[in-house]
Design a protein around this motif. Structure first.
Motif, short mmCIF file in Angstrom:
data_model
loop_
_atom_site.label_atom_id
_atom_site.label_comp_id
_atom_site.label_asym_id
_atom_site.label_seq_id
_atom_site.Cartn_x
_atom_site.Cartn_y
_atom_site.Cartn_z
N LEU A 132 31.00 37.75 34.76
CA LEU A 132 31.29 37.58 36.18
C LEU A 132 31.93 36.21 36.41
CD1 LEU A 132 30.93 38.63 39.14
CD2 LEU A 132 28.78 37.34 39.18
N GLU A 133 33.10 36.20 37.07
CA GLU A 133 33.75 34.95 37.42
C GLU A 133 33.32 34.48 38.82
OE1 GLU A 133 35.52 33.24 35.42
OE2 GLU A 133 35.66 34.72 33.81
N TRP A 134 33.29 35.42 39.75
CA TRP A 134 32.90 35.07 41.13
C TRP A 134 32.55 36.35 41.88
CZ3 TRP A 134 35.14 36.19 46.01
CH2 TRP A 134 34.60 35.46 47.09
N ALA A 135 31.60 36.25 42.80
CA ALA A 135 31.24 37.36 43.67
C ALA A 135 31.03 36.82 45.06
CB ALA A 135 29.97 38.06 43.17
N CYS A 183 39.14 49.17 42.33
CA CYS A 183 39.35 48.29 41.18
C CYS A 183 40.84 47.94 41.09
CB CYS A 183 38.88 48.96 39.88
SG CYS A 183 38.96 47.86 38.43
N ARG A 184 41.12 46.65 40.89
CA ARG A 184 42.51 46.19 40.82
C ARG A 184 42.65 45.24 39.63
NH1 ARG A 184 45.57 41.76 42.74
NH2 ARG A 184 43.68 40.77 43.61
N LEU A 185 43.74 45.40 38.89
CA LEU A 185 43.99 44.55 37.74
C LEU A 185 44.61 43.24 38.21
CD1 LEU A 185 43.91 44.32 34.64
CD2 LEU A 185 46.25 45.26 34.63
N VAL A 186 43.94 42.14 37.93
CA VAL A 186 44.44 40.82 38.32
C VAL A 186 45.25 40.19 37.19
CG1 VAL A 186 43.77 38.50 39.05
CG2 VAL A 186 42.52 40.49 39.92
N HIS A 187 44.72 40.27 35.97
CA HIS A 187 45.41 39.65 34.80
C HIS A 187 45.17 40.54 33.60
CE1 HIS A 187 46.68 36.79 31.76
NE2 HIS A 187 45.49 36.91 31.16
N ASP A 188 46.22 40.76 32.83
CA ASP A 188 46.12 41.57 31.62
C ASP A 188 46.70 40.78 30.46
OD1 ASP A 188 45.66 43.61 29.89
OD2 ASP A 188 47.22 44.96 30.66
N GLY A 189 45.83 40.46 29.50
CA GLY A 189 46.27 39.71 28.33
C GLY A 189 46.19 40.55 27.07
N THR A 190 46.44 39.94 25.97
CA THR A 190 46.45 40.68 24.70
C THR A 190 45.04 40.98 24.21
OG1 THR A 190 46.57 38.57 23.52
CG2 THR A 190 48.65 39.71 23.99
N THR A 191 44.07 40.10 24.55
CA THR A 191 42.70 40.31 24.06
C THR A 191 41.70 40.53 25.19
OG1 THR A 191 42.29 37.92 24.08
CG2 THR A 191 43.12 38.90 22.02
N GLY A 192 42.16 40.60 26.39
CA GLY A 192 41.24 40.79 27.49
C GLY A 192 41.97 40.88 28.82
N THR A 230 41.32 40.48 33.51
CA THR A 230 40.49 40.13 34.66
C THR A 230 40.75 41.16 35.76
OG1 THR A 230 40.57 37.77 34.14
CG2 THR A 230 39.97 38.38 36.39
N ILE A 231 39.66 41.65 36.37
CA ILE A 231 39.79 42.66 37.42
C ILE A 231 39.08 42.21 38.69
CG2 ILE A 231 39.98 44.61 35.81
CD1 ILE A 231 36.99 45.18 36.36
N GLU A 232 39.54 42.76 39.80
CA GLU A 232 38.85 42.63 41.08
C GLU A 232 38.22 43.99 41.36
OE1 GLU A 232 40.88 41.05 44.80
OE2 GLU A 232 40.55 43.16 45.33
N ILE A 233 36.91 44.01 41.62
CA ILE A 233 36.21 45.29 41.68
C ILE A 233 35.21 45.30 42.83
CG2 ILE A 233 34.39 44.55 40.08
CD1 ILE A 233 34.46 47.39 38.89
N ARG A 234 35.05 46.50 43.44
CA ARG A 234 34.02 46.75 44.45
C ARG A 234 33.15 47.89 43.94
NH1 ARG A 234 35.45 48.37 49.93
NH2 ARG A 234 33.37 47.57 50.41
N LEU A 235 31.83 47.65 43.92
CA LEU A 235 30.88 48.63 43.39
C LEU A 235 29.99 49.18 44.49
CD1 LEU A 235 29.78 46.64 40.20
CD2 LEU A 235 31.37 48.56 40.29
N ALA A 259 32.45 43.30 50.05
CA ALA A 259 31.96 42.54 48.90
C ALA A 259 32.88 42.76 47.71
CB ALA A 259 30.54 42.98 48.55
N PHE A 260 33.25 41.65 47.04
CA PHE A 260 34.15 41.70 45.88
C PHE A 260 33.51 40.98 44.71
CE2 PHE A 260 37.11 42.34 49.36
CZ PHE A 260 37.99 43.28 48.86
N GLN A 261 33.91 41.39 43.51
CA GLN A 261 33.55 40.68 42.29
C GLN A 261 34.81 40.53 41.43
OE1 GLN A 261 30.24 42.41 40.11
NE2 GLN A 261 29.23 43.07 42.02
N PHE A 262 34.94 39.37 40.82
CA PHE A 262 36.01 39.14 39.84
C PHE A 262 35.35 39.07 38.47
CE2 PHE A 262 37.96 37.86 43.77
CZ PHE A 262 39.29 38.25 43.64
N VAL A 263 35.74 39.97 37.59
CA VAL A 263 35.09 40.11 36.29
C VAL A 263 36.15 39.98 35.19
CG1 VAL A 263 33.73 41.62 34.80
CG2 VAL A 263 33.36 41.63 37.29
#
Length: 659
Positions: free
Chosen positions: A465-468, A503-512, A514-519, A476-480
C-alpha cells in the motif's frame, strides 16, 4: 313641529350626530300620523308630555338603541318601538331584539314605511312579541343559526339558513318546544344551559363554543347569547345567535400547530448548536459521545439518547447513553438481529431513519410495543455518525412528543451526525499529531479473500500500500504497488474480482506496476474508520503484514476486533511504544533544501516569484526556461523533480496515512 295633519303621533328619534333622516319625509308623505322628529336627548321630555302611538329609532349606534329602549321600557308604557337604521348590521339587530322591538327595518328593506306603520298599528303588542316580530328580526340580519330560548332551556323560536337546512336531521320549526337536553348530549346541554343562566342573571351578552351533530359530521359553532328585556310566555328568554366556525377552528389549530412546531424547532436547533459548540473542545471520543447524549436529554425535548456501533459480526455494541428509556434500550440490546428497526437501518444504509409509534404502533412487534408503552416513547430517530466515508456508529434519540422528528428536525440531526463524525476524526488525528509517544501495532494476517491476497497466491507477487484516503465526496481510494506482475495482468484480474469496484493503471513497468483501486471491503478501510495512522501494509506469500500507529489511550482490542471482522486469521504480532523525533520547522526546511539540486531550487524560485503557480499565470513555462537559459522540457523536468522532493517530505514520511 312641521304642520302634520292627523290625530295620532309617531315620534322619530334620530342621532344629532347624524344627518337628516329620510324616514321623516317618507313617513309624513305616506301616513296620516303626525311625525315628530326629535334627538335622542329629547325623548324623555316627549314621553313626559304624552304617550305616542309609536316610536321609531332611526339610529345606527347599537348602544344608543339599547339606551333608548331602556328609557322607553322604564316608563312602563305599552308603545310599539321600531328600529329603523340607515345601515343596519348584526349588532343593531341584536339591540332590537334586546329591547323587544316590534320591528327592525333597514333603509334598503322593501316596503320600509309600510312595515313601520303596520308594526305601530298592530294590536296586542305583548302577544305579538311572541311571534311575528322575532321571526322577522331573526331572518333579517342574524347569522347562520338563530334561536329564542327560554330560561328553562326550551326552544321558543328557531331559524336556520336555507343553504344549511340539509345538514340537519330535523327542520328548524321542529325544534320549537324541545329542550336543550333533547337536542345535545348531556354535558353539552349542561354547558349551554349554564351560559343561558349567566346571560339572564348578569343581563350581559355571553359567548360559548360547542359542537353540534349534523347528518355528515360534527360541526363547531360559536354562539352569542343575548338576554331579552321583559318576559316571553311567562319567563325570561335569550336570543341564541350561532355561527358555524369549523373551518376557522381548523385553521386556528393548524396555525397553533405550526407555531408550536416552529417553537420546538427553534429549541431543537438551539440544542444542536449548543451541542456542536461543546464538541470543539472535547478531549476524546468518549467525552464527545457522552456530552452529546447528556445534553439532548437535559433539553427535556427527548426522553432517551444513546450511541452504539455495529461490530463486524453484526452485533450491537453500546457505547454510552442518557435518559430513562431503559425498557426500549433493553429491547434493542436483546434483539439486535431485528433488521427493520431504525438504528439498524441507519447503520446499514448510512441514512437517517425515523419511526413514529403513534402512527405505526400496530406494525411493531409486541415486545417492542410494550417497551414503547412503558417508556412513553412516541418517536425515534437514528442518525449515522460519519465523516468522509468513515462510520463511527449510530446516534439513537427517543422522544415522547407526537410531532417529533419532522423533516426540519431531521435536517438538524443530520448535521449533528456529520459534526460528531468530523469531531471524532479530528480528535483522533489531533491525538496522533501532537503525541510525543504513540503505540505501534503490527498485525499478521494469514490468508484473506481480498484482491491483494488472491494476486499474491496466484502470481507469487508482493502488494504494498502506497496511500489510502477519501476524497471530499466520500469516495475511498487506495494506491497499491505490485512487484513481480505486469499492469495488464493486474487490470484483467481486477475486472473479474468481486471485491473490486474500480481499478485504474497508474504506472506499468517491466517488473511491477502501480494501480489506483476502490474495493467493496478491505481491512484498510476498516482501519481508517477507527482513525489510526497506517504506516505500512504488505501482502506477500499469502501473508499480510499491517503496521499502524494509534494514540496511547486507544482501545487496541477494538482495533483488533475490527480487523478480524474482515480477515478471520488475524493476530497482533507486536505492540511497541514509539517516541517521535521532535523536529522544528526550520530543521525540516533545511533538510528539504539539502535534498534539492541547485538547478531544481533555482527553477522553483524563478517559477514561484515569477507567478508561474498563480492563476491566471503571470509567467509561462517558456519564459521561466528563457530566464534559466534552458529549453522548456528541461525546465519542466527540474520543476517536477523539485516538487516531488518537497511533496515526498510530507507524504512519504507518513507513507500510507489517511490525513
Amino acid at each position: 313641529m312641521n304642520g302634520d295633519s292627523g290625530t295620532g303621533l309617531i315620534v322619530l328619534v334620530t342621532d344629532s350626530r347624524g344627518g337628516e333622516c329620510r324616514t321623516v319625509e317618507d313617513l309624513r308623505g305616506r301616513t296620516e300620523y303626525r311625525v315628530r322628529r326629535i334627538s335622542v336627548d329629547a325623548l324623555g321630555s316627549v314621553l313626559d308630555e304624552r304617550c305616542p302611538d309609536g316610536i321609531v329609532l332611526a339610529l345606527d349606534d347599537p348602544e344608543t338603541v339599547r339606551e333608548q329602549g331602556e328609557l322607553i321600557n322604564g316608563r312602563t308604557i305599552d308603545v310599539p318601538v321600531v328600529v329603523a337604521p340607515s345601515a343596519g348590521g348584526e349588532a343593531l339587530a341584536i339591540a332590537a331584539l334586546r329591547i323587544r322591538a316590534a320591528e327592525y327595518v333597514r333603509s334598503t328593506a322593501d316596503r320600509r314605511v309600510d312595515r313601520i306603520v303596520e308594526a305601530i298599528e298592530a294590536d296586542s303588542h305583548a302577544d305579538r312579541v311572541r311571534d311575528d316580530e322575532f321571526r322577522r328580526i331573526l331572518a333579517t340580519e342574524l347569522p347562520d343559526e338563530a334561536f329564542v330560548i327560554g330560561e328553562d332551556g326550551t326552544y321558543l323560536e328557531a331559524r336556520v339558513r336555507p343553504e344549511s337546512e340539509d345538514l340537519y336531521e330535523m327542520d328548524a320549526a321542529d325544534l320549537v318546544g324541545m329542550e336543550l337536553e333533547g337536542v345535545f348530549p348531556n354535558d353539552t346541554a349542561e354547558t349551554l344551559q349554564d351560559c343561558i343562566d349567566t346571560a339572564i342573571r348578569t343581563d350581559e351578552i355571553q359567548s360559548v363554543e360547542y359542537d353540534a351533530q349534523t347528518n355528515d359530521d360534527w360541526l363547531r359553532f360559536e354562539a352569542r347569547v343575548v338576554p331579552i328585556d321583559g318576559w316571553i310566555d311567562g319567563q325570561r328568554a335569550v336570543v341564541w345567535l350561532a355561527r358555524e366556525i369549523t373551518e376557522r377552528v381548523k385553521r386556528e389549530l393548524e396555525l397553533r400547530a405550526r407555531q408550536a412546531e416552529l417553537e420546538t424547532l427553534n429549541r431543537i436547533n438551539a440544542i444542536v448548536r449548543q451541542v456542536i459548540e461543546t464538541l470543539v473542545d472535547a478531549p476524546s471520543r468518549n467525552a464527545i459521545e457522552r456530552d452529546v447524549c447528556r445534553q439532548l436529554v437535559d433539553s427535556e425535548l427527548y426522553c432517551g439518547s444513546w450511541i452504539a456501533e455495529w461490530t463486524g459480526d453484526g452485533q450491537l455494541r453500546y457505547r454510552t447513553g442518557a435518559g430513562e428509556a431503559t425498557a426500549y434500550l433493553e429491547y434493542v440490546r436483546e434483539r439486535t438481529p431485528d433488521g427493520n428497526r431504525p438504528f439498524r437501518r441507519a447503520a446499514r444504509t448510512g441514512e437517517i431513519q425515523t419511526e413514529n409509534y403513534g402512527v405505526e404502533r400496530e406494525s411493531v412487534p409486541e415486545p417492542l410495543r410494550d417497551a414503547v408503552r412503558e417508556d412513553d416513547v412516541r418517536g425515534v430517530v437514528a442518525v449515522p455518525i460519519t465523516h468522509e466515508g468513515t462510520d463511527f456508529g449510530v446516534l439513537t434519540v427517543l422522544a415522547s412528543r407526537d410531532d417529533a422528528f419532522s423533516e426540519s428536525e431531521r435536517a438538524g440531526f443530520r448535521l449533528l451526525g456529520e459534526t460528531i463524525g468530523f469531531t471524532i476524526m479530528a480528535v483522533k488525528n489531533r491525538q496522533l499529531l501532537f503525541a510525543d509517544t504513540v503505540v505501534e501495532l503490527e498485525f499478521r494476517i494469514d490468508g484473506g479473500d481480498t484482491f491483494s491476497f488472491d494476486l499474491s497466491r496466484e502470481y507469487d507477487c508482493t502488494c504494498s500500500l502506497e496511500w489510502a484516503g477519501t476524497t471530499a465526496n466520500g469516495r475511498a481510494f487506495q494506491f497499491v504497488t505490485i512487484d513481480g506482475l505486469d499492469g495488464e495482468t493486474v487490470i484483467t484480474e481486477a475486472a473479474d474480482h468481486d471485491s473490486v469496484e474500480e481499478c485504474r493503471l497508474v504506472h506499468d513497468g517491466t517488473t511491477g506496476c502501480t494501480i489506483e483501486i476502490r474495493l467493496c471491503e478491505s481491512g484498510v478501510r476498516t482501519l481508517t474508520n477507527h482513525g489510526v495512522t497506517i504506516r505500512d501494509v504488505t501482502v506477500e506469500d499469502d501473508v499480510g503484514t499491517c503496521l499502524i500507529e494509534v494514540p496511547q489511550n486507544a482501545n487496541v482490542r477494538e482495533v483488533a476486533d475490527a480487523l478480524s471482522a474482515v480477515y478471520e486469521n488475524t493476530e497482533l504480532a507486536a505492540r511497541r511504544e514509539v517516541d517521535r523525533e521532535v523536529q522544528t520547522a526550520a530543521e525540516r526546511r533545511n533538510r528539504i533544501l539539502d535534498e534539492l539540486t541547485d538547478r531544481q531550487l533555482t527553477t522553483l524560485r524563478l517559477a514561484y516569484y515569477g507567478g508561474f503557480f498563480d492563476w491566471p499565470r503571470e509567467s509561462t513555462g517558456e519564459e521561466v526556461a528563457e530566464a534559466m537559459d534552458v529549453s522548456p522540457p528541461t525546465m519542466h523536468q527540474h520543476l517536477r523533480k523539485g516538487l516531488k522532493t518537497i511533496l515526498g517530505e510530507f507524504f512519504e514520511a507518513g507513507a500510507g496515512t489517511v490525513d
